[in-house]
Design an enzyme around this catalytic site. Sequence first.
Site, PDB file in Angstrom:
ATOM      1  N   LYS A  99       0.871  -1.168   0.000  1.00 37.10           N
ATOM      2  CA  LYS A  99       0.000   0.000   0.000  1.00 37.10           C
ATOM      3  C   LYS A  99       0.911   1.222   0.000  1.00 37.10           C
ATOM      4  O   LYS A  99       1.615   1.490   0.970  1.00 37.10           O
ATOM      5  CB  LYS A  99      -0.915   0.014   1.226  1.00 37.10           C
ATOM      6  N   THR A 209      -9.046   3.483  11.816  1.00 35.98           N
ATOM      7  CA  THR A 209      -9.354   4.284  13.004  1.00 35.98           C
ATOM      8  C   THR A 209     -10.772   4.070  13.509  1.00 35.98           C
ATOM      9  O   THR A 209     -10.993   3.905  14.721  1.00 35.98           O
ATOM     10  CB  THR A 209      -9.126   5.773  12.707  1.00 35.98           C
TER      11      THR A 209
END
Length: 260
Positions: A99, A209
């Site tokens: 990524k 998150t």
Amino acid sequence: MDALVIGTRSYAGRLLVGTGKFSSMEVMAQAVAASGTGLVTVALRRVDLDDAPAPGTRVVDHLPEGIDLLPNTSGAATAQEAVLLARLGRAALGTDLVKLEVTPDPVTLAPDPIETLRAAEQLVADGFTVLPYCSADPLLCRRLQDVGCATVMPLGSWIGSNRGLRTRDAIESIVAACQVPVVVDAGLAVPSDAACALEIGADAVLVNTAIAVAGDPVAMAEGFALATRAGRLAWLAGPGRVLEATRASASSPLTGFLGE
């Protein structure tokens, strides 16, 4: 439901999960399991790259069996730094997946489009399967696709902000412009954000998150998993027509009963 295909790999689910910010490794592992994900991100700056790390100290030691690792270059401020991190990750973790994150601005953590494209070109040429985190810019996403990225990963809102899908119109344009999978990454706050992203044609979402800081991360992970399934089914089914704001359409006949 149809599978998510990234490069040569196939995944049953459409939720990717990050491994940062959890209160403990145990909670992280439980949330990952509840999410049903087949692909998790691991920040290379949080991976112990020593030859013999202590048992149980690495994130990867706590992940369920059979999950693919997606090392990310979080913290890289230039293409050069990102490429170096990616190569270290491939050597340490034995995967060509990466990524790509290039975020030089410490306030917004906004992805640098020029350095991201530059790093993507180098990593693709070096044999990586590249999943680039990028701004919600249809032209940039096309360019990243054209240099050989396996996906594009436009942001929903700023990383870790939990502000939801603020880039909806741009995501729709990116879906229309790209043939590679579109994975909405960053800022999603609640499962309905993920459902919305998939309802408008995104192929998957990446969430960290919102799950990690939830009151019950395990329940939130399961909620996001259900939302991605619902959103994908809605996209595949095809939404019905939208009427003008001043008109209605009865779902049951208004004639032929009550003595007529």
